[in-house]
Design a protein around this motif. Structure first.
Motif, PDB file in Angstrom:
ATOM      1  N   GLN A  39       0.833  -1.202   0.000  1.00 48.58           N
ATOM      2  CA  GLN A  39       0.000   0.000   0.000  1.00 48.58           C
ATOM      3  C   GLN A  39       0.869   1.254   0.000  1.00 48.58           C
ATOM      4  OE1 GLN A  39      -3.471  -0.071  -0.066  1.00 48.58           O
ATOM      5  NE2 GLN A  39      -3.394   2.149  -0.346  1.00 48.58           N
ATOM      6  N   THR A  40       1.963   1.223   0.753  1.00 46.71           N
ATOM      7  CA  THR A  40       2.884   2.369   0.788  1.00 46.71           C
ATOM      8  C   THR A  40       3.505   2.610  -0.581  1.00 46.71           C
ATOM      9  OG1 THR A  40       3.397   2.039   3.138  1.00 46.71           O
ATOM     10  CG2 THR A  40       5.010   3.253   1.824  1.00 46.71           C
ATOM     11  N   PRO A  96      -7.209   9.359  -6.102  1.00 43.90           N
ATOM     12  CA  PRO A  96      -7.034   8.295  -5.102  1.00 43.90           C
ATOM     13  C   PRO A  96      -7.414   6.912  -5.629  1.00 43.90           C
ATOM     14  CG  PRO A  96      -8.069  10.219  -4.108  1.00 43.90           C
ATOM     15  CD  PRO A  96      -8.032  10.468  -5.587  1.00 43.90           C
ATOM     16  N   THR A 134      -4.451   5.082  -6.939  1.00 41.96           N
ATOM     17  CA  THR A 134      -3.623   4.524  -5.874  1.00 41.96           C
ATOM     18  C   THR A 134      -4.202   3.198  -5.391  1.00 41.96           C
ATOM     19  OG1 THR A 134      -2.953   6.737  -5.137  1.00 41.96           O
ATOM     20  CG2 THR A 134      -2.653   4.931  -3.571  1.00 41.96           C
ATOM     21  N   ASP A 135      -5.504   3.173  -5.168  1.00 43.81           N
ATOM     22  CA  ASP A 135      -6.153   1.948  -4.697  1.00 43.81           C
ATOM     23  C   ASP A 135      -6.055   0.835  -5.736  1.00 43.81           C
ATOM     24  OD1 ASP A 135      -6.855   3.344  -2.421  1.00 43.81           O
ATOM     25  OD2 ASP A 135      -8.877   3.815  -3.129  1.00 43.81           O
ATOM     26  N   LYS A 144       1.116   4.429  -2.795  1.00 44.61           N
ATOM     27  CA  LYS A 144       0.984   5.842  -2.420  1.00 44.61           C
ATOM     28  C   LYS A 144       2.168   6.668  -2.901  1.00 44.61           C
ATOM     29  CE  LYS A 144      -1.826   5.014   1.717  1.00 44.61           C
ATOM     30  NZ  LYS A 144      -1.873   5.090   3.202  1.00 44.61           N
ATOM     31  N   GLU A 159       2.037   9.140  -5.920  1.00 45.07           N
ATOM     32  CA  GLU A 159       1.467  10.491  -5.807  1.00 45.07           C
ATOM     33  C   GLU A 159       0.456  10.788  -6.912  1.00 45.07           C
ATOM     34  OE1 GLU A 159       4.208  13.672  -4.992  1.00 45.07           O
ATOM     35  OE2 GLU A 159       5.708  12.282  -4.166  1.00 45.07           O
TER      36      GLU A 159
END
Length: 578
Positions: free
Chosen positions: A432-433, A443, A446-447, A436, A439
């Motif tokens: 997950q990091t 969102p 990212t998911d 992220k 950037e």
């Protein structure tokens, strides 16, 4: 003997001794943990004229120029034809120590595979604090452009910052905004934390006024033609870059240290590097790199996206001896779903080579009636910037890069399992990091990326950690032999699925102390085996977790003069081996 030649001698010795059941295949000492190719060596000096000094003396290896097209043609056409007539048995990797691991070297440094890393370490990658750019507070005209970006798919330029060094800035494409820069940062962080040498990669947001263009710059385009890099050329780069408000988003790659020598090759050796004594296609880290590339869909893992650098002892004189050659992975911007201009090719990436003789032959025999996995691919609605990067059609051991890679082609089951054991250390939270770190302005992207990274990683671990033994971190603690089951630690199965068993045998294979040893399951994949005192000087302890088809065999020297057991070697036999 110099450098990794020791491996060749050890391998021959182990083979010879292993032929006799009464001998010990592993010596009573700790395994090799650091390769001697990190030690400095001297290379012959020569006159190498420069623009400033026609009599310049260089005491470093010569630069290797890799033509942009040649590597692809050679590995797609000429190498396959040559191998038809070659006697070239692909054995196991050579640079593996007694613990079935790769020692630290000029190619690879054990990181996440041997010790936990923090979120900060994961995010930082190869970026030391001194290399981080302050894109918030930099003044107008302080980022000096001193070179246009030579060739390559991504437009860009080089920035020279006093006190920090040189950075290559590259823009995202209009077709896939944010993905290339995200892939560069995420990919480099993964490669670095796995253990490879990479460049420091950052995503920067800057105002155009911060740039200062040096007059009279020239650059070479993909066709080899020199052109002016003037204000018009600069504006063309900035126009295609992604933006956030009044700021430009670009990828910044820090210049590598040392004297750059050009790419490394995935086969053979550098003739001018005294430390380079193992054929590159026989190095486990390069072979196992295929699994890492498959996870990130790094189909562009090829010769041109690598770099050798001469690291001289005298930092003020990079052309001097002594020194050593360090080997870098470069440019992961094609990871995470890069696409070609032709959709037919984009679909095939990861499933078939650009020129795939096996698929051509199959289509000829079946008259093209067979449905290929790439024909079922669809872009995820709302996440088109990732192209065809997904999970459903991903098969880890069938993944292919753009064209054959000599090291990838020689990857064995043990090489793949070695890399999978390292990748198992990336927890879902770490995945997950990583997502992220891209950037992304949306969102949802990212998911989506986190789901795909996790899904592909689970498939890799399921494939490679359920055949050969997934037991790692083996160590002796007092009178116990302890280890960690990476399948259990990663949570791929419920705790009830594991049934640990162990037995001890003599060097001749005779069972000692009954059929089974007591095993303590500590939970979270950790366990310990009680080692009884036996008169045997050398014993084998066979470990199984009741899930993987293969087992692990630990070679130990028995207690001597009040000392405990000594772990001397580890084997992971193929499933079904006697």
């Amino acid at each position: 003997m110099r450098s990794s030649l020791n491996y060749l001698l050890c391998s021959a010795t182990v083979f010879a001794l292993g032929a006799c059941a009464s001998t010990h295949p592993y010596p009573a000492r700790l395994p090799m943990m650091v390769d001697t190719d990190l030690k400095s060596v001297y290379v012959p000096c020569r006159i190498e004229p420069t623009k400033k000094d026609p009599n310049h003396i260089a005491c470093a290896p010569e630069a290797y120029v890799s033509p942009l097209v040649w590597d692809g043609v050679n590995n797609s056409l000429f190498r396959p034809l040559a191998r038809v007539f070659a006697v070239d048995p692909a054995g196991e990797a050579v640079n593996v120590n007694a613990f079935d691991e790769v020692p630290d070297s000029a190619w690879f440094t054990n990181r996440i595979g041997t010790h936990p890393i923090t979120v900060e370490e994961l995010q930082r990658g190869a970026c030391e604090p001194a290399l981080m750019l302050d894109d918030e507070n930099a003044g107008d005209g302080t980022w000096v452009i001193d070179q246009g970006k030579p060739n390559g798919a991504s437009p860009g330029f080089r920035v020279n910052l006093p006190g920090k060094g040189k950075y290559m800035f590259k823009a995202d494409s209009k077709e896939q905004p944010e993905r290339p820069s995200a892939a560069s940062v995420i990919g480099a962080a993964v490669y670095h934390n796995v253990g490879f040498y990479t460049s420091c990669e950052q995503i920067v947001y800057f105002k155009p006024s911060m740039l200062k263009l040096t007059p009279g710059l020239r650059f070479e385009d993909n066709s080899g033609i020199e052109r002016d890099f003037d204000q018009k050329a600069l504006q063309k780069v900035l126009d295609v870059a992604a933006k956030k408000g009044d700021r430009i988003r670009m990828q910044a790659s820090a210049w590598l240290p040392g004297r750059l020598l050009g790419p490394f090759q995935y086969d053979g050796k550098r003739r001018d590097d005294p430390n380079d004594v193992i054929n590159h296609e026989d190095r486990r880290e390069l072979r196992g790199g295929r699994i890492l590339a498959a996870w990130l869909h790094h189909f562009d893992a090829r010769e041109q996206n690598s770099m050798d650098s001469w690291i001289a002892d005298d930092k003020k004189n990079p052309d001097s001896s002594p020194g050593y050659v360090r080997h870098y992975y470069l440019d992961t911007s094609d990871c995470l779903g890069s696409e070609w201009d032709w959709d037919e090719i984009s679909r095939r990436l990861g499933h078939s080579y650009l020129l795939d003789w096996g698929d051509i032959g199959s289509d000829f025999i079946t008259l093209g009636t067979r449905i290929r996995p790439w024909e079922r691919l669809r872009r995820s609605p709302g996440h088109e910037i990732f192209g065809y990067y997904g999970v459903d059609e991903f098969v880890p051991d069938e993944w292919k890069n753009e064209y054959p890679n000599p090291s990838f082609s020689r990857m064995s089951e043990h090489d793949g399992a070695w890399m999978a054991r390292i990748l198992a250390r990336f927890t879902p939270e770490m995945v997950q990091t990583l997502a992220k770190m891209g950037e992304f302005s949306k969102p949802d992207n990212t998911d989506y990326l986190a789901r795909v990274l996790e899904g592909r990683l689970v498939k890799i671990l399921e494939r490679y950690l359920t055949r050969t033994s997934p037991i790692s971190d083996l160590r002796v603690e007092g009178t116990r032999l302890c280890g960690t089951d990476l399948v259990a630690r990663r949570g791929l199965r419920a705790p009830a699925a594991f049934r640990y068993s162990a037995h001890m045998a003599s060097a001749k294979g005779e069972l000692l102390s009954g059929p089974d040893l007591a095993v303590e399951d500590r939970g979270n994949g950790d366990f310990c085996v009680n080692l009884p005192a036996v008169p045997e000087h050398y014993v084998h302890v066979s470990l199984a977790d009741g899930l993987a088809r293969g087992r692990l065999i630990a070679h130990l020297y028995g207690p001597q003069e009040g000392r405990g057991y000594l772990l001397a070697g580890i084997e992971r036999p193929d499933p079904g081996a006697p």
